[in-house]
Design an enzyme around this catalytic site. Structure first.
Site, PDB file in Angstrom:
ATOM      1  N   PHE A 178     -14.690  11.360 -18.507  1.00 22.11           N
ATOM      2  CA  PHE A 178     -13.774  12.598 -19.156  1.00 22.11           C
ATOM      3  C   PHE A 178     -13.709  12.436 -20.494  1.00 22.11           C
ATOM      4  CE2 PHE A 178     -13.439  15.754 -15.768  1.00 22.11           C
ATOM      5  CZ  PHE A 178     -14.440  15.094 -14.788  1.00 22.11           C
ATOM      6  N   ASN A 179     -12.463  12.167 -21.108  1.00 25.18           N
ATOM      7  CA  ASN A 179     -12.252  12.344 -22.636  1.00 25.18           C
ATOM      8  C   ASN A 179     -11.890  10.742 -23.069  1.00 25.18           C
ATOM      9  OD1 ASN A 179     -12.112  14.943 -22.106  1.00 25.18           O
ATOM     10  ND2 ASN A 179     -12.019  15.169 -24.196  1.00 25.18           N
ATOM     11  N   LYS A 182     -27.833  15.417 -20.718  1.00 28.77           N
ATOM     12  CA  LYS A 182     -27.085  14.534 -19.664  1.00 28.77           C
ATOM     13  C   LYS A 182     -27.558  15.016 -18.290  1.00 28.77           C
ATOM     14  CE  LYS A 182     -24.795  11.786 -22.449  1.00 28.77           C
ATOM     15  NZ  LYS A 182     -25.174  10.631 -22.398  1.00 28.77           N
ATOM     16  N   ASP A 205     -15.514  26.038 -25.694  1.00 32.00           N
ATOM     17  CA  ASP A 205     -14.456  25.070 -25.115  1.00 32.00           C
ATOM     18  C   ASP A 205     -13.971  25.642 -24.083  1.00 32.00           C
ATOM     19  OD1 ASP A 205     -14.069  23.079 -26.999  1.00 32.00           O
ATOM     20  OD2 ASP A 205     -12.398  23.896 -27.970  1.00 32.00           O
ATOM     21  N   SER A 234     -21.332  12.364 -18.378  1.00 32.52           N
ATOM     22  CA  SER A 234     -20.286  12.918 -19.127  1.00 32.52           C
ATOM     23  C   SER A 234     -19.693  14.118 -18.158  1.00 32.52           C
ATOM     24  CB  SER A 234     -20.869  13.614 -20.401  1.00 32.52           C
ATOM     25  OG  SER A 234     -19.613  14.397 -20.945  1.00 32.52           O
ATOM     26  N   ALA A 235     -18.517  14.470 -18.383  1.00 31.23           N
ATOM     27  CA  ALA A 235     -18.074  15.528 -17.702  1.00 31.23           C
ATOM     28  C   ALA A 235     -18.352  16.874 -18.162  1.00 31.23           C
ATOM     29  CB  ALA A 235     -16.255  15.600 -17.750  1.00 31.23           C
ATOM     30  N   THR A 236     -19.202  16.937 -19.231  1.00 30.40           N
ATOM     31  CA  THR A 236     -19.794  18.043 -19.838  1.00 30.40           C
ATOM     32  C   THR A 236     -21.053  18.598 -18.846  1.00 30.40           C
ATOM     33  OG1 THR A 236     -20.870  19.076 -21.901  1.00 30.40           O
ATOM     34  CG2 THR A 236     -21.653  16.979 -21.179  1.00 30.40           C
ATOM     35  N   TYR A 277     -26.620  19.461 -25.796  1.00 31.31           N
ATOM     36  CA  TYR A 277     -26.100  17.892 -25.626  1.00 31.31           C
ATOM     37  C   TYR A 277     -25.966  17.585 -24.084  1.00 31.31           C
ATOM     38  CZ  TYR A 277     -23.081  14.047 -24.641  1.00 31.31           C
ATOM     39  OH  TYR A 277     -22.096  13.054 -24.264  1.00 31.31           O
ATOM     40  N   ARG A 337     -12.485  27.213 -30.513  1.00 25.65           N
ATOM     41  CA  ARG A 337     -13.893  26.517 -30.897  1.00 25.65           C
ATOM     42  C   ARG A 337     -14.841  27.149 -30.043  1.00 25.65           C
ATOM     43  NH1 ARG A 337     -14.214  20.245 -31.056  1.00 25.65           N
ATOM     44  NH2 ARG A 337     -13.913  20.455 -28.845  1.00 25.65           N
ATOM     45  N   ASP A 348     -34.946   1.044 -32.164  1.00 27.25           N
ATOM     46  CA  ASP A 348     -34.903   2.417 -31.671  1.00 27.25           C
ATOM     47  C   ASP A 348     -35.397   2.554 -30.535  1.00 27.25           C
ATOM     48  OD1 ASP A 348     -34.641   5.322 -33.526  1.00 27.25           O
ATOM     49  OD2 ASP A 348     -35.195   5.271 -31.443  1.00 27.25           O
TER      50      ASP A 348
HETATM   51  P1  NAD Z   1     -21.579   6.016 -30.039  1.00 24.09           P
HETATM   52  O1  NAD Z   1     -22.428   6.938 -31.104  1.00 24.09           O
HETATM   53  O2  NAD Z   1     -20.461   5.350 -30.744  1.00 24.09           O
HETATM   54  O3  NAD Z   1     -22.528   5.149 -29.535  1.00 24.09           O
HETATM   55  C1  NAD Z   1     -23.861   5.260 -29.102  1.00 24.09           C
HETATM   56  C2  NAD Z   1     -24.608   4.449 -29.874  1.00 24.09           C
HETATM   57  O4  NAD Z   1     -26.123   4.411 -29.388  1.00 24.09           O
HETATM   58  C3  NAD Z   1     -24.505   4.150 -31.112  1.00 24.09           C
HETATM   59  O5  NAD Z   1     -24.318   2.784 -31.570  1.00 24.09           O
HETATM   60  C4  NAD Z   1     -25.780   4.810 -32.008  1.00 24.09           C
HETATM   61  O6  NAD Z   1     -26.375   3.957 -33.074  1.00 24.09           O
HETATM   62  C5  NAD Z   1     -26.766   4.173 -30.648  1.00 24.09           C
HETATM   63  N1  NAD Z   1     -28.170   4.999 -30.793  1.00 24.09           N
HETATM   64  C6  NAD Z   1     -28.204   6.292 -30.841  1.00 24.09           C
HETATM   65  N2  NAD Z   1     -29.350   6.812 -30.737  1.00 24.09           N
HETATM   66  C7  NAD Z   1     -30.046   5.500 -30.684  1.00 24.09           C
HETATM   67  C8  NAD Z   1     -31.422   5.440 -30.317  1.00 24.09           C
HETATM   68  N3  NAD Z   1     -32.542   6.277 -30.161  1.00 24.09           N
HETATM   69  N4  NAD Z   1     -32.017   3.820 -30.333  1.00 24.09           N
HETATM   70  C9  NAD Z   1     -31.152   2.925 -30.152  1.00 24.09           C
HETATM   71  N5  NAD Z   1     -29.675   3.146 -30.347  1.00 24.09           N
HETATM   72  C10 NAD Z   1     -29.365   4.540 -30.366  1.00 24.09           C
HETATM   73  O7  NAD Z   1     -21.304   7.026 -28.722  1.00 24.09           O
HETATM   74  P2  NAD Z   1     -19.894   6.621 -27.639  1.00 24.09           P
HETATM   75  O8  NAD Z   1     -18.695   7.505 -27.648  1.00 24.09           O
HETATM   76  O9  NAD Z   1     -19.962   5.180 -27.569  1.00 24.09           O
HETATM   77  O10 NAD Z   1     -20.778   7.231 -26.531  1.00 24.09           O
HETATM   78  C11 NAD Z   1     -21.672   6.381 -25.709  1.00 24.09           C
HETATM   79  C12 NAD Z   1     -22.348   7.139 -24.577  1.00 24.09           C
HETATM   80  O11 NAD Z   1     -21.499   7.671 -23.675  1.00 24.09           O
HETATM   81  C13 NAD Z   1     -23.252   8.209 -25.071  1.00 24.09           C
HETATM   82  O12 NAD Z   1     -24.488   8.495 -24.176  1.00 24.09           O
HETATM   83  C14 NAD Z   1     -22.406   9.515 -25.186  1.00 24.09           C
HETATM   84  O13 NAD Z   1     -23.261  10.635 -24.708  1.00 24.09           O
HETATM   85  C15 NAD Z   1     -21.606   9.287 -23.733  1.00 24.09           C
HETATM   86  N6  NAD Z   1     -20.345   9.939 -23.486  1.00 24.09           N
HETATM   87  C16 NAD Z   1     -19.454   9.788 -24.757  1.00 24.09           C
HETATM   88  C17 NAD Z   1     -18.200  10.347 -24.434  1.00 24.09           C
HETATM   89  C18 NAD Z   1     -17.296  10.529 -25.632  1.00 24.09           C
HETATM   90  O14 NAD Z   1     -16.514  11.299 -25.794  1.00 24.09           O
HETATM   91  N7  NAD Z   1     -17.236   9.414 -26.520  1.00 24.09           N
HETATM   92  C19 NAD Z   1     -17.934  11.065 -23.554  1.00 24.09           C
HETATM   93  C20 NAD Z   1     -18.917  11.144 -22.257  1.00 24.09           C
HETATM   94  C21 NAD Z   1     -20.121  10.492 -22.558  1.00 24.09           C
HETATM   95  C1  WQD Z   2     -10.237  18.011 -27.061  1.00 31.06           C
HETATM   96  C2  WQD Z   2      -9.400  19.273 -26.967  1.00 31.06           C
HETATM   97  C3  WQD Z   2     -10.178  20.945 -28.457  1.00 31.06           C
HETATM   98  C4  WQD Z   2     -10.485  18.789 -32.084  1.00 31.06           C
HETATM   99  C5  WQD Z   2     -15.970  16.604 -26.074  1.00 31.06           C
HETATM  100  C6  WQD Z   2     -17.465  16.735 -25.472  1.00 31.06           C
HETATM  101  C7  WQD Z   2     -17.547  16.216 -24.045  1.00 31.06           C
HETATM  102  C8  WQD Z   2     -17.197  14.915 -24.126  1.00 31.06           C
HETATM  103  C9  WQD Z   2     -15.745  14.496 -25.007  1.00 31.06           C
HETATM  104  C10 WQD Z   2     -19.446  13.702 -24.604  1.00 31.06           C
HETATM  105  C11 WQD Z   2      -9.842  20.597 -26.672  1.00 31.06           C
HETATM  106  C12 WQD Z   2      -8.943  20.379 -29.109  1.00 31.06           C
HETATM  107  C13 WQD Z   2     -10.249  19.205 -30.757  1.00 31.06           C
HETATM  108  C14 WQD Z   2      -9.697  19.447 -33.380  1.00 31.06           C
HETATM  109  C15 WQD Z   2      -8.495  20.848 -31.378  1.00 31.06           C
HETATM  110  N1  WQD Z   2     -18.276  14.123 -25.043  1.00 31.06           N
HETATM  111  N2  WQD Z   2      -9.465  20.141 -30.463  1.00 31.06           N
HETATM  112  N3  WQD Z   2      -8.834  20.384 -32.802  1.00 31.06           N
HETATM  113  O1  WQD Z   2     -14.412  19.059 -26.177  1.00 31.06           O
HETATM  114  O2  WQD Z   2     -12.884  18.223 -24.372  1.00 31.06           O
HETATM  115  O3  WQD Z   2     -15.141  17.213 -25.218  1.00 31.06           O
HETATM  116  O4  WQD Z   2     -16.020  15.144 -26.191  1.00 31.06           O
HETATM  117  O5  WQD Z   2     -19.911  13.594 -23.533  1.00 31.06           O
HETATM  118  O6  WQD Z   2     -18.940  16.402 -23.855  1.00 31.06           O
HETATM  119  O7  WQD Z   2     -17.368  18.353 -25.319  1.00 31.06           O
HETATM  120  O8  WQD Z   2     -12.986  16.853 -26.694  1.00 31.06           O
HETATM  121  O9  WQD Z   2     -11.849  15.770 -28.263  1.00 31.06           O
HETATM  122  O10 WQD Z   2     -13.370  17.655 -28.942  1.00 31.06           O
HETATM  123  O11 WQD Z   2     -11.472  18.382 -27.670  1.00 31.06           O
HETATM  124  O12 WQD Z   2      -7.810  21.388 -31.175  1.00 31.06           O
HETATM  125  O13 WQD Z   2     -10.017  19.277 -34.408  1.00 31.06           O
HETATM  126  O14 WQD Z   2      -8.748  19.276 -28.412  1.00 31.06           O
HETATM  127  O15 WQD Z   2     -10.347  22.453 -28.381  1.00 31.06           O
HETATM  128  O16 WQD Z   2      -9.019  21.261 -26.325  1.00 31.06           O
HETATM  129  P1  WQD Z   2     -13.983  17.881 -25.515  1.00 31.06           P
HETATM  130  P2  WQD Z   2     -12.448  17.139 -27.974  1.00 31.06           P
END
Ligand code: NAD
Ligand code: WQD
Length: 337
Positions: A179-180, A154, A294, A126-128, A150, A291, A60
């Site tokens: 982005f996504n 970031k 959104d 993240s784009a967030t 969250y 949601r 961790d």
């Molecule tokens: P994921 O949950 O699949 O991967 C994250 C990993 O981190 C996991 O394997 C988890 O076990 C590990 N982890 C969590 N807390 C930990 C800790 N305290 N110590 C050690 N390991 C830990 O997520 P992902 O989708 O692969 O995302 C990876 C990164 O990208 C994250 O930082 C996430 O916020 C960012 N991100 C993801 C998305 C998305 O849509 N998936 C979009 C934008 C940014």
């Molecule tokens: C996409 C579209 C929903 C689920 C999130 C995080 C963002 C980033 C990526 C980490 C939207 C719609 C979704 C469902 C739906 N993660 N939807 N029914 O919200 O763009 O981004 O993941 O950083 O921070 O907010 O992605 O895949 O959840 O949604 O209609 O059951 O699908 O409303 O328009 P989002 P998403």
């Protein structure tokens, strides 16, 4: 001599695809992950797909001592930092857990990097961080503002990295604003395996197509978009993984941020239709209320990453869905643990 890269969160969805890319490109990969949201089986899959050996430490990141031992044990030259909690809704319910995990983990990591003279970091932002964007497509210069804990983590981490960069000219820190991310490795052996009910659209749609869930709730059809459903800039996870290599190989002194997206959007209903075409299965859905939190549209301006990192996301939405389906249909229960 191979360069050794520490990948935090390397058994997770995006981290695992990036580890395959790193290992295929001649890097020595050391993963740390606490397996809170991933399977240890992923380590063997990465080894198989890349044909390379990988080192894995289960730990961790909030455990400073254990992390220090990893830096002592390996000649780490750079870090790609994925580890963290990422569910928006959960972060609203448990903000302290999110701040504690994401911020403390990152501060421990930066501290150990500084202590061991490791100055290169690529961070999963993240784009967030753009909140409800004022302009589309969104350039890196757009104003930032998080709408949930969250997203706050970031933004805070980006700012911590900025301050760290200003403290010592050795630092080279790249914030990658994804982005996504969707899709999976073309082998179908590596992909997204969410625990419980998926929060994100494509994993949910895949579970409907494979028969694990009955129907999709479409969160609103009255958005200001061409078909009324939300539009997002979906990016193939393998293109995203390549973006990390490009960032690592083009790090420059100080702090910088890059959008990783395609610049092209797809609506919820376009994702549903594409999935039906690709899978030959119906994706039942009904229109549900919007949601909370959104936005109508999110679209990257990826020009900066295209030019400065010499990187481009080429795979289109159809390829993303084909690969997501290949993974889902080969592994209906994900990694099964
Ligand atoms: P994921 O949950 O699949 O991967 C994250 C990993 O981190 C996991 O394997 C988890 O076990 C590990 N982890 C969590 N807390 C930990 C800790 N305290 N110590 C050690 N390991 C830990 O997520 P992902 O989708 O692969 O995302 C990876 C990164 O990208 C994250 O930082 C996430 O916020 C960012 N991100 C993801 C998305 C998305 O849509 N998936 C979009 C934008 C940014
Ligand atoms: C996409 C579209 C929903 C689920 C999130 C995080 C963002 C980033 C990526 C980490 C939207 C719609 C979704 C469902 C739906 N993660 N939807 N029914 O919200 O763009 O981004 O993941 O950083 O921070 O907010 O992605 O895949 O959840 O949604 O209609 O059951 O699908 O409303 O328009 P989002 P998403």
């Amino acid at each position: 001599m191979k360069r050794t890269i520490l990948v935090t969160g390397g058994t997770g969805y995006i981290g695992s695809h990036t580890c395959v890319a790193l290992a295929e490109h001649g890097y020595d990969v050391v993963i740390v992950d606490n397996l809170s949201n991933s399977s240890s089986k992923v380590v063997d899959v990465i080894k198989q797909l890349s044909g390379q050996n990988i080192t894995f430490h289960e730990l961790d990141l909030t455990d400073t001592e254990a992390l220090g031992e990893v830096f002592d044990a390996h000649p780490i030259e750079a870090v790609v930092h994925f580890a963290g909690l990422k569910a928006v809704g959960e972060s609203v319910e448990k903000p302290l857990w999110y701040y504690q995990t994401n911020l403390v983990s990152t501060m421990n990591l930066l501290e150990q990097m500084e202590k061991h003279g490791v100055w290169d970091l690529v961070f999963s932002s993240s784009a967030t961080v753009y909140g409800d964007p004022e302009q589309l497509p969104i350039p890196e210069t757009a104003s930032t503002g998080a709408t949930n804990p969250y997203g706050q983590t970031k933004l805070m981490i980006e700012n911590i990295c900025k301050d760290v960069a200003a403290s010592n000219p050795n630092w080279r820190l790249a914030m990658l604003r994804y982005f996504n991310p969707i899709g999976a490795h073309a082998s179908g052996d590596l992909g997204e395996d969410p625990t419980g009910i998926p929060n994100n659209l494509v994993p949910f749609v895949m579970q409907v197509a494979v028969g694990r869930r009955e129907k999709l709730n479409v969160f609103g059809d009255d958005w200001d978009t061409p078909d009324g459903t939300g539009v997002r800039d979906y990016i193939h996870v393998v293109d995203l993984a390549a973006g990390h290599l490009a960032a690592l190989e083009n790090l420059k002194e100080g702090w910088d941020a890059y959008n990783l997206g395609t610049g092209t959007g797809a609506s919820v209903l376009e994702v549903v239709k594409t999935t039906e075409l690709v899978t030959g299965k119906p994706v039942n859905y009904s229109i549900a209320p919007r949601r909370s939190g959104d936005i109508a549209t999110s679209l990257a301006d990826p020009t900066k990453a295209n030019n400065e990192l010499d990187w481009r996301a080429d795979r289109n939405i159809r390829t993303m869905i084909v690969d997501a389906w290949n993974w889902q249909s080969k592994n209906p229960e994900g990694f099964g643990d």
